[in-house]
Structures are given as C-alpha cells and as structure tokens.
Design a protein around this motif. Structure first.
Motif, PDB file in Angstrom:
ATOM      1  N   PHE A  54     -61.719 -24.363 -45.645  1.00 30.74           N
ATOM      2  CA  PHE A  54     -61.789 -25.798 -45.918  1.00 30.74           C
ATOM      3  C   PHE A  54     -60.591 -26.333 -46.698  1.00 30.74           C
ATOM      4  CE2 PHE A  54     -66.196 -24.427 -45.310  1.00 30.74           C
ATOM      5  CZ  PHE A  54     -66.605 -25.322 -44.331  1.00 30.74           C
ATOM      6  N   GLY A  55     -59.773 -25.454 -47.273  1.00 29.52           N
ATOM      7  CA  GLY A  55     -58.606 -25.910 -48.029  1.00 29.52           C
ATOM      8  C   GLY A  55     -58.961 -26.678 -49.283  1.00 29.52           C
ATOM      9  N   GLN A  56     -60.105 -26.341 -49.887  1.00 32.14           N
ATOM     10  CA  GLN A  56     -60.580 -27.033 -51.085  1.00 32.14           C
ATOM     11  C   GLN A  56     -60.754 -26.042 -52.236  1.00 32.14           C
ATOM     12  OE1 GLN A  56     -60.858 -30.325 -51.136  1.00 32.14           O
ATOM     13  NE2 GLN A  56     -60.544 -30.598 -48.933  1.00 32.14           N
ATOM     14  N   GLU A  57     -60.763 -26.566 -53.444  1.00 35.75           N
ATOM     15  CA  GLU A  57     -61.029 -25.721 -54.604  1.00 35.75           C
ATOM     16  C   GLU A  57     -62.454 -25.181 -54.523  1.00 35.75           C
ATOM     17  OE1 GLU A  57     -61.060 -25.837 -59.520  1.00 35.75           O
ATOM     18  OE2 GLU A  57     -60.654 -27.680 -58.376  1.00 35.75           O
ATOM     19  N   VAL A  58     -62.608 -23.914 -54.841  1.00 38.53           N
ATOM     20  CA  VAL A  58     -63.916 -23.261 -54.836  1.00 38.53           C
ATOM     21  C   VAL A  58     -64.120 -22.592 -56.188  1.00 38.53           C
ATOM     22  CG1 VAL A  58     -65.418 -21.572 -53.718  1.00 38.53           C
ATOM     23  CG2 VAL A  58     -63.734 -22.842 -52.351  1.00 38.53           C
ATOM     24  N   VAL A  59     -65.188 -22.958 -56.869  1.00 41.28           N
ATOM     25  CA  VAL A  59     -65.503 -22.376 -58.179  1.00 41.28           C
ATOM     26  C   VAL A  59     -66.584 -21.309 -57.981  1.00 41.28           C
ATOM     27  CG1 VAL A  59     -66.304 -22.813 -60.524  1.00 41.28           C
ATOM     28  CG2 VAL A  59     -64.975 -24.566 -59.309  1.00 41.28           C
ATOM     29  N   PRO A  60     -66.269 -20.036 -58.217  1.00 37.20           N
ATOM     30  CA  PRO A  60     -67.271 -18.985 -58.044  1.00 37.20           C
ATOM     31  C   PRO A  60     -68.285 -19.000 -59.188  1.00 37.20           C
ATOM     32  CG  PRO A  60     -65.015 -18.102 -58.047  1.00 37.20           C
ATOM     33  CD  PRO A  60     -64.956 -19.493 -58.590  1.00 37.20           C
ATOM     34  N   LEU A  61     -69.547 -18.821 -58.842  1.00 37.66           N
ATOM     35  CA  LEU A  61     -70.617 -18.742 -59.825  1.00 37.66           C
ATOM     36  C   LEU A  61     -71.496 -17.540 -59.482  1.00 37.66           C
ATOM     37  CD1 LEU A  61     -71.750 -22.498 -59.979  1.00 37.66           C
ATOM     38  CD2 LEU A  61     -70.238 -21.319 -61.581  1.00 37.66           C
ATOM     39  N   GLU A  62     -71.575 -16.590 -60.392  1.00 36.20           N
ATOM     40  CA  GLU A  62     -72.431 -15.430 -60.148  1.00 36.20           C
ATOM     41  C   GLU A  62     -73.850 -15.727 -60.624  1.00 36.20           C
ATOM     42  OE1 GLU A  62     -72.633 -10.593 -60.848  1.00 36.20           O
ATOM     43  OE2 GLU A  62     -71.243 -11.808 -62.041  1.00 36.20           O
ATOM     44  N   LEU A  63     -74.807 -15.483 -59.741  1.00 33.49           N
ATOM     45  CA  LEU A  63     -76.204 -15.681 -60.088  1.00 33.49           C
ATOM     46  C   LEU A  63     -76.747 -14.432 -60.780  1.00 33.49           C
ATOM     47  CD1 LEU A  63     -77.409 -17.490 -56.845  1.00 33.49           C
ATOM     48  CD2 LEU A  63     -76.729 -18.509 -59.027  1.00 33.49           C
ATOM     49  N   ALA A  64     -77.651 -14.653 -61.736  1.00 34.45           N
ATOM     50  CA  ALA A  64     -78.044 -13.574 -62.635  1.00 34.45           C
ATOM     51  C   ALA A  64     -79.267 -12.794 -62.188  1.00 34.45           C
ATOM     52  CB  ALA A  64     -78.288 -14.138 -64.040  1.00 34.45           C
ATOM     53  N   SER A  65     -80.054 -13.346 -61.247  1.00 29.81           N
ATOM     54  CA  SER A  65     -81.282 -12.645 -60.867  1.00 29.81           C
ATOM     55  C   SER A  65     -81.715 -13.025 -59.470  1.00 29.81           C
ATOM     56  CB  SER A  65     -82.410 -12.953 -61.854  1.00 29.81           C
ATOM     57  OG  SER A  65     -82.975 -14.221 -61.582  1.00 29.81           O
ATOM     58  N   ASP A  66     -82.573 -12.181 -58.884  1.00 27.88           N
ATOM     59  CA  ASP A  66     -83.118 -12.478 -57.560  1.00 27.88           C
ATOM     60  C   ASP A  66     -84.079 -13.652 -57.587  1.00 27.88           C
ATOM     61  OD1 ASP A  66     -81.720 -10.437 -56.387  1.00 27.88           O
ATOM     62  OD2 ASP A  66     -83.354  -8.985 -56.509  1.00 27.88           O
ATOM     63  N   ARG A  67     -84.582 -13.999 -58.744  1.00 31.94           N
ATOM     64  CA  ARG A  67     -85.541 -15.099 -58.837  1.00 31.94           C
ATOM     65  C   ARG A  67     -84.890 -16.412 -58.402  1.00 31.94           C
ATOM     66  NH1 ARG A  67     -90.501 -16.221 -60.848  1.00 31.94           N
ATOM     67  NH2 ARG A  67     -90.848 -18.132 -62.042  1.00 31.94           N
ATOM     68  N   PHE A  68     -83.656 -16.621 -58.797  1.00 34.59           N
ATOM     69  CA  PHE A  68     -82.888 -17.780 -58.333  1.00 34.59           C
ATOM     70  C   PHE A  68     -81.803 -17.225 -57.427  1.00 34.59           C
ATOM     71  CE2 PHE A  68     -85.105 -19.064 -62.102  1.00 34.59           C
ATOM     72  CZ  PHE A  68     -85.683 -20.255 -61.691  1.00 34.59           C
ATOM     73  N   TYR A  69     -82.220 -16.970 -56.207  1.00 29.77           N
ATOM     74  CA  TYR A  69     -81.458 -16.153 -55.261  1.00 29.77           C
ATOM     75  C   TYR A  69     -80.374 -16.934 -54.536  1.00 29.77           C
ATOM     76  CZ  TYR A  69     -84.675 -18.373 -52.003  1.00 29.77           C
ATOM     77  OH  TYR A  69     -85.386 -19.300 -51.288  1.00 29.77           O
ATOM     78  N   HIS A  70     -80.511 -18.243 -54.469  1.00 28.05           N
ATOM     79  CA  HIS A  70     -79.499 -19.129 -53.911  1.00 28.05           C
ATOM     80  C   HIS A  70     -79.111 -20.165 -54.966  1.00 28.05           C
ATOM     81  CE1 HIS A  70     -80.635 -18.486 -49.397  1.00 28.05           C
ATOM     82  NE2 HIS A  70     -79.550 -17.809 -49.697  1.00 28.05           N
TER      83      HIS A  70
END
Length: 293
Positions: free
Chosen positions: A162-178
């Motif tokens: 997409f040629g756009q800025e992407v901010v990575p965010l790591e999720l901490a648990s399977d409970r909030f899986y998306h």
C-alpha cells in the motif's frame, strides 16, 4: 461508488459455532438450542445491516457457504485501501477454506468497479485482513497487529503493498486475538482501546502517536462486551450492546451510539467490526467529523 461508505457483509444462513479457535467461542451454548441461535443470528445480522444503511452506508452481501461458519466475519478477509485488496491468509485450517471464497468475491467486485486490484500475500505469510490491520484515517497510517493470528512478516508486506506507514502492534494474549477486538480509531482522532490487550512495546507505540487527551480507555467489562469491535461512521459508533459506562464515555466526547444485539456472534468471538469489511477506504486526507473534547 457514489461517495457513500461501502461495506461487505456475508449472509449468515450457514453461521454456526462448531469448533473453538479463540477463547470466546462457545460451541456448547450454541448446541443447547441451535434453531433459536440461528434465528437470532439472522435477526442480528439484519439489524446490523439496517443500522449501517440508516447511517448512510451501502452494503454488499455475499452468500454464506456451508462448512465455513466464520465466513460471516469478512473483516478478516482482506486489507482494503484505495481500491486495492490484499487477500488474507488464515492461520487455522478451519478458516483457510474462506480464502478462495473471498478471493472470488473480490474478483466479482472488481468486475463491477467496486475495487480495482486484488493482490495475494506471499506464500508463508499469515495475515488475517482488516481484523489485524486497521486504517487510521486521521493519522493516515495502518495499525497492524502480529502475534496470535497474523505473522510479524506481514508488516513489511502491508507496507510494500500500500505504500503507507504501518505501525506494528504486538498483541499480548489469545483472548484479544485480533486487533479489532481491542482497538478502534474514531473520527476526529480519538482512539477507543483496551490497553491490557497489548505488550508494553505496543503500548509505547500507541502512546507515542496518540496523545492522552485523545485516548478513550475501555474497561475489561467493555472489551468483553465486544464494544471496541465497532464500526465508526463520523459521529456514529455502531456496536454491540454497551455498558452504561462506555455510553457515557463516548457521548461525552461527542459520539452517538447505535447499539445492536449481536450476542449470537459474540458467542463466536466477533461483533460489528468483524461482521463487516469497509471497501471504500482511501488514503486521501479525511474530512472526518471532529468530536468535541
């Protein structure tokens, strides 16, 4: 497209909860009265579609497929921006059959001029669509999750596609899986999110880009009600039935809530955002509603 927001939904005729790939999924509750649950799911989907249309949106609907119950969650089908569609690749075998169905649907949308390009992920890269990659129209960047579902390698692919800025965010648990279960950018630059869903590094990224005055922190109760999994159209926030605490928070910031009974889908770990895919996202500067402070 005629300028109205455009969404994709799936007919829920074959929705079912027959396996468990996230901690929210409750097959036993569904099996206790399958006929009633199915009827409620159809009514809930119809109510959500109606709420979107009343809010000024158009809704395209694809047919469900027997044996693919989670096809009702098209947010996971792709990342879409400027008419370009990056088709998802699912981690769990239970959902991998959806890929060909959604790819065919996107090709049909392309033939009608509703999208312009359909792109596949490189082999071996797992990325579960807009559920894990959310466009922030005010900041003009993607927030992209990795961890439970999408692989870290997807971040570079999204950036290149997409040629756009992407901010990575790591999720901490399977409970909030998306990401969409715990993170919802709102018109006017506000952010509704559940901090406990993120690793310390991910929270640092959020705090660096979103000033404290623009953060709306969801409680555990509000997140568990799947209210962060919401669709925002200017001043309106369409979501599952909300605790009173969240109503007050959003109304005090100038937003109005449109609440829909989505309990049958919450039994599967999804709600309003999961059940829709926005097709008309653009990278152009937004003229979004500016919510009052």
């Amino acid at each position: 497209m005629d300028g109205r927001p455009q969404f994709l939904m799936t007919d829920p005729a074959h929705f079912d909860i027959c396996y468990q790939i996230n901690p929210w999924m409750r097959p036993a509750d569904w099996d206790a009265d399958r006929a009633a649950c199915q009827q409620r799911a159809v009514a809930a989907s119809r109510a959500l579609k109606s709420a979107l249309r009343v809010a000024g949106a158009q809704v395209e609907t694809i047919e469900g497929v027997r044996g693919l119950p989670d096809l009702v969650f098209p947010a996971n089908a792709a990342v879409v921006l400027d008419g370009k569609v990056l088709v998802a690749s699912f981690r769990y075998p239970e959902r991998q059959g959806e890929e060909a169905v959604f790819r065919s649907a996107f090709m049909q949308l392309k033939s009608r001029g509703l999208v312009r390009e359909v792109v596949n992920l490189p082999e071996g890269v797992i990325q579960e669509g807009a559920g894990d990659c959310i466009w922030d129209a005010d900041r003009r960047l993607f927030w992209a999750a990795h961890g439970p579902r999408s692989s870290h390698s997807s971040i570079a692919v999204i950036r290149k596609t997409f040629g756009q800025e992407v901010v990575p965010l790591e999720l901490a648990s399977d409970r909030f899986y998306h990401l969409d279960t715990c993170f919802c950018p709102l018109a006017g630059g506000k952010l509704l999110f559940f901090p406990e869903a993120f690793t310390p590094a991910a929270l640092a990224e959020i705090y660096a880009r979103v000033p404290a005055a623009q953060r709306i922190v969801a409680t555990a109760e509000e997140a568990a009600a799947f209210c962060v999994n919401a669709v925002n159209l200017d001043a309106k926030v369409i979501m599952a039935r909300a605790p009173e605490t969240l109503r007050r928070k959003l109304q005090s910031r100038g937003y109005s809530l449109v609440e829909v009974d989505l309990d049958p889908f919450i039994l599967s770990g999804g709600a309003a955002y999961c059940m829709t895919l926005r097709l008309d996202r653009t990278s152009q500067p937004s003229s979004a509603f500016l919510a009052a402070e």
